[in-house]
Design an enzyme around this catalytic site. Structure first.
Site, short mmCIF file in Angstrom:
data_model
loop_
_atom_site.label_atom_id
_atom_site.label_comp_id
_atom_site.label_asym_id
_atom_site.label_seq_id
_atom_site.Cartn_x
_atom_site.Cartn_y
_atom_site.Cartn_z
CB ILE A 84 -1.05 0.10 1.23
CG1 ILE A 84 -1.67 -1.42 1.21
CG2 ILE A 84 -1.96 1.33 1.21
CD1 ILE A 84 -2.75 -1.69 0.20
CE LYS A 85 3.97 5.06 -4.98
NZ LYS A 85 3.74 5.15 -6.33
CB ILE A 86 0.50 5.69 3.08
CG1 ILE A 86 -0.11 4.13 3.05
CG2 ILE A 86 0.11 6.53 3.90
CD1 ILE A 86 -1.41 4.15 3.58
#
Ligand code: E4P
Length: 226
Positions: A84-86
């Site tokens: 997951i890219k946050i």
């Protein structure tokens, strides 16, 4: 240094993956927006994941912690191996901390300084994405941030992966590798440029020309003897 492709274009991803040099892919909303809007984002992401097979970073668009977590869970319901890219904002740090507590890999994105990278690492991000090109665009040294981050990682024994992102040309790739980035994510055109060398092309052309000349000479000799 591992090589990821930074793209949402299926043709580019397929071709680069077929070369056997990729271990992952990163996407972002801007890259997805360049592609056919008729294709559902989930379907595109799943196809990308199936092509590359390794790391696949998918970015959330929410900007509040709870909404980021909900979006991360939706992405994970598409495929549980997703990273997951946050974004590197305070709400993103809190989301990263919660996801890391569940052992979910987070790639913290939009990092422009070593102190941001350190915060991302401390929140539990497994990857810290430093945007070289965008720093160079505003006359700051992107590679220096990678060097500083790597030095801190060595001194402090930190283990998240330093990911050089926003690469614009093969020199960035070279400098990122020398600076000790663990991974680079690179647009398709930059990957292809980095594989090219005029001496390779000229050398191959000469080898093939000599081979065909030799074959022609052999054929001529055989026809004389026949
Ligand atoms: C990283 O994961 C980002 O997708 C990316 O490298 C952004 O690069 P850009 O500055 O070329 O948009």
């Amino acid at each position: 240094m591992e090589l990821y492709i930074d793209s949402a274009n299926l043709d580019h991803i397929k071709h680069a993956a077929s070369l056997g040099i990729l271990t992952g892919v990163t996407t972002n909303p801007s890259l997805l927006a360049k592609e056919d809007p008729a294709v559902d984002v989930r379907d595109r992401i799943l196809e990308i994941h199936n092509i590359v097979g390794g790391h696949c970073s998918v970015e959330v668009v929410a900007t509040e912690t709870d909404a980021m977590i909900a979006e991360a869970d939706e992405i994970l319901s598409w495929f549980p191996q997703a990273t997951i890219k946050i974004p590197m904002i305070p709400a993103g740090l809190a989301a990263t901390h919660q996801l890391a507590g569940r052992n979910i890999p987070v790639n913290m994105t939009l990092i422009f300084s070593a102190t941001q990278a350190l915060a991302a690492n401390n929140a539990g991000a497994r990857y810290v994405s430093i945007f070289l090109g965008r720093l160079d665009d505003i006359a700051n040294s992107g590679i220096q941030v990678v060097r500083d981050t790597r030095e801190i990682w060595e001194r402090q024994g930190l283990d998240s992966k330093i990911l050089a992102a926003s690469l614009r040309h093969p020199m960035h790739l070279l400098e990122a590798a020398k600076a000790g980035a663990h991974i680079s994510t690179t647009p398709y055109q930059v990957i292809m440029q980095s594989l090219k060398h005029p001496l390779t092309d000229n050398g191959l052309e000469k080898f093939l020309a000599d081979y065909h000349k030799m074959q022609a000479e052999i054929a001529e000799l055989r026809s004389e003897l026949a």
